[in-house]
Design a protein around this motif. Structure first.
Motif, PDB file in Angstrom:
ATOM      1  N   GLU A  36      47.272  42.290  37.490  1.00 37.82           N
ATOM      2  CA  GLU A  36      46.382  41.139  37.295  1.00 37.82           C
ATOM      3  C   GLU A  36      47.189  39.842  37.191  1.00 37.82           C
ATOM      4  OE1 GLU A  36      42.325  39.843  36.603  1.00 37.82           O
ATOM      5  OE2 GLU A  36      43.076  41.847  36.990  1.00 37.82           O
ATOM      6  N   LEU A  37      48.281  39.885  36.453  1.00 40.93           N
ATOM      7  CA  LEU A  37      49.140  38.700  36.330  1.00 40.93           C
ATOM      8  C   LEU A  37      49.691  38.295  37.696  1.00 40.93           C
ATOM      9  CD1 LEU A  37      51.076  39.521  33.053  1.00 40.93           C
ATOM     10  CD2 LEU A  37      49.332  37.746  33.384  1.00 40.93           C
ATOM     11  N   TYR A  38      50.137  39.273  38.459  1.00 42.46           N
ATOM     12  CA  TYR A  38      50.657  38.983  39.798  1.00 42.46           C
ATOM     13  C   TYR A  38      49.577  38.333  40.662  1.00 42.46           C
ATOM     14  CZ  TYR A  38      52.470  39.690  44.489  1.00 42.46           C
ATOM     15  OH  TYR A  38      52.877  39.495  45.784  1.00 42.46           O
ATOM     16  N   ILE A  39      48.395  38.904  40.629  1.00 47.24           N
ATOM     17  CA  ILE A  39      47.286  38.382  41.439  1.00 47.24           C
ATOM     18  C   ILE A  39      46.912  36.969  40.993  1.00 47.24           C
ATOM     19  CG2 ILE A  39      44.825  38.683  41.964  1.00 47.24           C
ATOM     20  CD1 ILE A  39      45.451  41.782  41.754  1.00 47.24           C
ATOM     21  N   LEU A  40      46.877  36.738  39.697  1.00 45.45           N
ATOM     22  CA  LEU A  40      46.534  35.408  39.200  1.00 45.45           C
ATOM     23  C   LEU A  40      47.579  34.368  39.594  1.00 45.45           C
ATOM     24  CD1 LEU A  40      45.136  36.338  35.680  1.00 45.45           C
ATOM     25  CD2 LEU A  40      43.839  35.428  37.609  1.00 45.45           C
ATOM     26  N   PHE A  41      48.849  34.744  39.591  1.00 48.98           N
ATOM     27  CA  PHE A  41      49.903  33.798  39.962  1.00 48.98           C
ATOM     28  C   PHE A  41      49.975  33.553  41.461  1.00 48.98           C
ATOM     29  CE2 PHE A  41      51.934  34.858  35.775  1.00 48.98           C
ATOM     30  CZ  PHE A  41      51.830  33.587  35.251  1.00 48.98           C
ATOM     31  N   THR A  42      49.777  34.608  42.257  1.00 54.26           N
ATOM     32  CA  THR A  42      49.927  34.465  43.713  1.00 54.26           C
ATOM     33  C   THR A  42      48.614  34.179  44.430  1.00 54.26           C
ATOM     34  OG1 THR A  42      49.598  36.835  44.140  1.00 54.26           O
ATOM     35  CG2 THR A  42      51.873  36.072  43.705  1.00 54.26           C
ATOM     36  N   ARG A  43      47.510  34.527  43.798  1.00 53.66           N
ATOM     37  CA  ARG A  43      46.176  34.425  44.419  1.00 53.66           C
ATOM     38  C   ARG A  43      46.090  35.265  45.692  1.00 53.66           C
ATOM     39  NH1 ARG A  43      42.638  32.090  40.722  1.00 53.66           N
ATOM     40  NH2 ARG A  43      43.861  30.615  39.564  1.00 53.66           N
ATOM     41  N   ASN A  44      46.927  36.309  45.767  1.00 53.31           N
ATOM     42  CA  ASN A  44      46.930  37.208  46.911  1.00 53.31           C
ATOM     43  C   ASN A  44      45.885  38.301  46.658  1.00 53.31           C
ATOM     44  OD1 ASN A  44      47.392  38.998  48.974  1.00 53.31           O
ATOM     45  ND2 ASN A  44      49.597  39.150  48.637  1.00 53.31           N
ATOM     46  N   LYS A 119      29.037  36.119  42.689  1.00 49.80           N
ATOM     47  CA  LYS A 119      29.995  35.156  42.153  1.00 49.80           C
ATOM     48  C   LYS A 119      31.073  34.845  43.188  1.00 49.80           C
ATOM     49  CE  LYS A 119      29.681  36.244  37.225  1.00 49.80           C
ATOM     50  NZ  LYS A 119      29.407  34.919  36.703  1.00 49.80           N
ATOM     51  N   SER A 120      31.657  33.678  43.051  1.00 53.05           N
ATOM     52  CA  SER A 120      32.774  33.308  43.922  1.00 53.05           C
ATOM     53  C   SER A 120      33.993  34.161  43.574  1.00 53.05           C
ATOM     54  CB  SER A 120      33.114  31.828  43.733  1.00 53.05           C
ATOM     55  OG  SER A 120      33.675  31.620  42.450  1.00 53.05           O
ATOM     56  N   GLU A 121      34.979  34.197  44.466  1.00 52.74           N
ATOM     57  CA  GLU A 121      36.202  34.953  44.202  1.00 52.74           C
ATOM     58  C   GLU A 121      36.897  34.435  42.941  1.00 52.74           C
ATOM     59  OE1 GLU A 121      37.501  37.811  45.455  1.00 52.74           O
ATOM     60  OE2 GLU A 121      35.574  37.890  46.497  1.00 52.74           O
ATOM     61  N   GLU A 122      36.882  33.123  42.754  1.00 50.29           N
ATOM     62  CA  GLU A 122      37.489  32.519  41.563  1.00 50.29           C
ATOM     63  C   GLU A 122      36.778  32.992  40.296  1.00 50.29           C
ATOM     64  OE1 GLU A 122      40.239  29.764  39.733  1.00 50.29           O
ATOM     65  OE2 GLU A 122      40.097  30.392  41.819  1.00 50.29           O
ATOM     66  N   SER A 123      35.454  33.027  40.329  1.00 54.34           N
ATOM     67  CA  SER A 123      34.680  33.485  39.166  1.00 54.34           C
ATOM     68  C   SER A 123      34.919  34.962  38.887  1.00 54.34           C
ATOM     69  CB  SER A 123      33.190  33.234  39.385  1.00 54.34           C
ATOM     70  OG  SER A 123      32.930  31.861  39.434  1.00 54.34           O
ATOM     71  N   LYS A 124      35.041  35.751  39.943  1.00 59.00           N
ATOM     72  CA  LYS A 124      35.321  37.177  39.768  1.00 59.00           C
ATOM     73  C   LYS A 124      36.708  37.382  39.148  1.00 59.00           C
ATOM     74  CE  LYS A 124      32.448  39.114  43.426  1.00 59.00           C
ATOM     75  NZ  LYS A 124      32.449  39.860  44.693  1.00 59.00           N
ATOM     76  N   LEU A 125      37.683  36.587  39.592  1.00 56.73           N
ATOM     77  CA  LEU A 125      39.031  36.662  39.011  1.00 56.73           C
ATOM     78  C   LEU A 125      38.996  36.358  37.522  1.00 56.73           C
ATOM     79  CD1 LEU A 125      41.571  34.988  41.481  1.00 56.73           C
ATOM     80  CD2 LEU A 125      41.770  37.231  40.425  1.00 56.73           C
ATOM     81  N   LYS A 126      38.240  35.324  37.155  1.00 59.37           N
ATOM     82  CA  LYS A 126      38.136  34.951  35.736  1.00 59.37           C
ATOM     83  C   LYS A 126      37.476  36.067  34.924  1.00 59.37           C
ATOM     84  CE  LYS A 126      37.978  29.967  36.476  1.00 59.37           C
ATOM     85  NZ  LYS A 126      37.144  28.766  36.470  1.00 59.37           N
ATOM     86  N   LEU A 127      36.397  36.636  35.463  1.00 58.87           N
ATOM     87  CA  LEU A 127      35.691  37.708  34.763  1.00 58.87           C
ATOM     88  C   LEU A 127      36.590  38.940  34.639  1.00 58.87           C
ATOM     89  CD1 LEU A 127      33.116  38.674  33.401  1.00 58.87           C
ATOM     90  CD2 LEU A 127      32.208  39.263  35.666  1.00 58.87           C
ATOM     91  N   HIS A 128      37.292  39.260  35.714  1.00 56.87           N
ATOM     92  CA  HIS A 128      38.213  40.401  35.710  1.00 56.87           C
ATOM     93  C   HIS A 128      39.293  40.217  34.635  1.00 56.87           C
ATOM     94  CE1 HIS A 128      40.831  43.530  37.450  1.00 56.87           C
ATOM     95  NE2 HIS A 128      39.766  43.919  38.131  1.00 56.87           N
ATOM     96  N   ALA A 129      39.893  39.028  34.608  1.00 55.32           N
ATOM     97  CA  ALA A 129      40.932  38.721  33.619  1.00 55.32           C
ATOM     98  C   ALA A 129      40.362  38.760  32.200  1.00 55.32           C
ATOM     99  CB  ALA A 129      41.558  37.365  33.912  1.00 55.32           C
ATOM    100  N   THR A 130      39.138  38.322  32.031  1.00 51.60           N
ATOM    101  CA  THR A 130      38.486  38.367  30.716  1.00 51.60           C
ATOM    102  C   THR A 130      38.302  39.809  30.261  1.00 51.60           C
ATOM    103  OG1 THR A 130      37.356  36.276  31.134  1.00 51.60           O
ATOM    104  CG2 THR A 130      36.419  37.699  29.418  1.00 51.60           C
ATOM    105  N   PHE A 131      37.854  40.680  31.160  1.00 47.41           N
ATOM    106  CA  PHE A 131      37.710  42.102  30.817  1.00 47.41           C
ATOM    107  C   PHE A 131      39.056  42.697  30.406  1.00 47.41           C
ATOM    108  CE2 PHE A 131      33.733  42.557  33.638  1.00 47.41           C
ATOM    109  CZ  PHE A 131      32.873  42.595  32.559  1.00 47.41           C
TER     110      PHE A 131
END
Length: 162
Positions: A36-44, A119-131
C-alpha cells in the motif's frame, strides 16, 4: 492460567494456532500495508505490486471472515454463556482481535468492486488506506491487551454477568 483467552489461543496447539490465527493474518496484513505504501508513493495502479496487494487484500478479508465466524461460535458465545471472561482486559483483547474482520473484509469488498464501485481511483486509494490503518490500530490494541495479565484488574476467573 493467568492469561487472556487471546494469548491462550495462540499458545495452545503449537505451532498451528499461532500460524492460523496470527502468522497468516499478520503476513497478509503486512503485505497489504507495505505494498500500500509503495502504491501510494508511486501511484502505480497496474504493476506487479498492485496485483500482489489486490490478491492479499481479497484473501485476507475472506480468510479473516472464516476465523471470525469460527471463533465467534466456538469461543466467544461459549465463553460468554459460561461467564468465563477473564476481566475486561480479556474482552478487549478478543473483541479487538475479532473487530479486525471489519477493515479486512472492507478491503476485500473494495477489491472486488462490491463497495466503492462508483468512486474515483483516488477515492478508492484513500478508502483502501483507511481500511489498512483501521486494521493496524485494532490489531495492535488486541495484541497489547492480549499480552496483559487479567489479574491486573483483580482476577483471572470468570466474570459473572458478562
Amino acid at each position: 492460567m493467568d492469561m487472556t483467552h487471546y494469548m491462550e489461543l495462540l499458545a495452545t496447539n503449537q505451532p498451528w494456532n499461532l500460524l492460523i490465527f496470527m502468522a497468516v493474518p499478520v503476513i497478509l496484513a503486512e503485505t497489504i500495508a507495505v505494498s500500500e505504501l509503495y502504491i501510494l508513493f508511486t501511484r502505480n495502479l497496474k504493476g506487479t505490486v498492485r496485483i500482489i496487494n489486490k490478491f492479499a487484500g481479497i484473501l485476507a478479508g475472506f480468510y479473516f471472515l472464516i476465523i471470525f465466524l469460527h471463533l465467534f461460535f466456538k469461543a466467544v458465545i461459549p465463553i460468554t454463556m459460561a461467564g468465563q471472561w477473564r476481566t475486561i482486559i480479556d474482552v478487549i483483547a478478543v473483541g479487538f482481535y475479532l473487530l479486525g474482520v471489519v477493515p479486512l473484509l472492507g478491503i476485500s469488498l473494495l477489491e472486488l468492486d462490491l463497495i466503492g464501485k462508483h468512486k474515483s481511483e483516488e477515492s478508492k486509494l484513500k478508502l483502501h488506506a483507511t481500511f489498512v490503518a483501521v486494521f493496524l490500530v485494532v490489531a495492535h490494541i488486541a495484541m497489547i491487551f492480549g499480552m496483559l495479565s487479567p489479574s491486573l484488574l483483580g482476577g483471572h476467573s470468570g466474570m459473572p454477568g458478562m
